[in-house]
Design a protein around this motif. Sequence first.
Motif, short mmCIF file in Angstrom:
data_model
loop_
_atom_site.label_atom_id
_atom_site.label_comp_id
_atom_site.label_asym_id
_atom_site.label_seq_id
_atom_site.Cartn_x
_atom_site.Cartn_y
_atom_site.Cartn_z
N ARG A 170 0.79 -1.28 -0.01
CA ARG A 170 -0.07 0.02 0.10
C ARG A 170 0.77 1.22 0.01
NH1 ARG A 170 -2.98 3.09 3.02
NH2 ARG A 170 -2.57 2.15 4.96
N LEU A 171 1.95 1.13 0.70
CA LEU A 171 2.91 2.45 0.65
C LEU A 171 3.45 2.69 -0.64
CD1 LEU A 171 4.53 4.45 1.93
CD2 LEU A 171 6.27 2.75 2.67
N ARG B 58 11.76 10.63 0.87
CA ARG B 58 12.71 10.25 1.95
C ARG B 58 11.63 9.43 2.99
NH1 ARG B 58 15.66 13.60 6.67
NH2 ARG B 58 13.37 14.43 6.93
N LEU B 59 11.96 8.05 3.19
CA LEU B 59 11.03 7.18 4.04
C LEU B 59 11.82 7.13 5.24
CD1 LEU B 59 10.09 4.64 1.49
CD2 LEU B 59 8.81 6.46 2.12
N ARG B 60 11.16 7.59 6.51
CA ARG B 60 11.77 7.49 7.75
C ARG B 60 11.22 6.29 8.55
NH1 ARG B 60 10.75 13.57 9.43
NH2 ARG B 60 10.58 12.75 11.42
N GLN C 71 13.30 -4.29 1.63
CA GLN C 71 13.08 -5.68 1.01
C GLN C 71 11.61 -5.66 0.19
OE1 GLN C 71 13.35 -8.17 4.55
NE2 GLN C 71 15.65 -7.95 4.65
N GLU C 72 10.63 -4.76 0.82
CA GLU C 72 9.46 -4.85 0.09
C GLU C 72 8.89 -3.41 -0.61
OE1 GLU C 72 6.76 -6.19 3.10
OE2 GLU C 72 8.35 -7.09 4.23
N VAL C 73 9.62 -2.42 -0.59
CA VAL C 73 9.06 -1.29 -1.07
C VAL C 73 9.91 -0.73 -2.11
CG1 VAL C 73 8.56 1.08 -0.89
CG2 VAL C 73 7.91 -0.45 1.03
N VAL C 74 11.25 -0.69 -1.57
CA VAL C 74 12.37 -0.44 -2.87
C VAL C 74 12.92 -1.65 -3.63
CG1 VAL C 74 14.59 0.89 -2.95
CG2 VAL C 74 12.99 1.48 -1.06
#
Length: 101
Positions: A64-65, A82-84, A97-100
């Motif tokens: 979903r992200l 920028r993901l924090r 592992q799952e988004v990028v």
Amino acid sequence: MLLTAFREIEKLTADATGTEVYADVAVVLGDTDEHAEARLARLNEAAGFVWVPDTHVFVGTADRLAQELARWREQFGLSGVRLRPAVLPDDADRIVQEVVR
């Protein structure tokens, strides 16, 4: 909205370079949206206060992200994000592992 103002100003100058826009997002990920919400609730309980960072907070699944980031890119013309991660290494590992991927 601030981004709309930037885009309007760019239209006034023929040789204007587009303004690069980056999103800053705090991230709590889970196997399901409910799992992510429960993780955030546990973090808040353990801290003794509600976590309120200085940016948008995304709570949900990695899929979903990724969909939300793609939508923001299309809708707002994002140049990047920028993901924090809320928790190291848990959320950081899931982001990698799952988004990028």
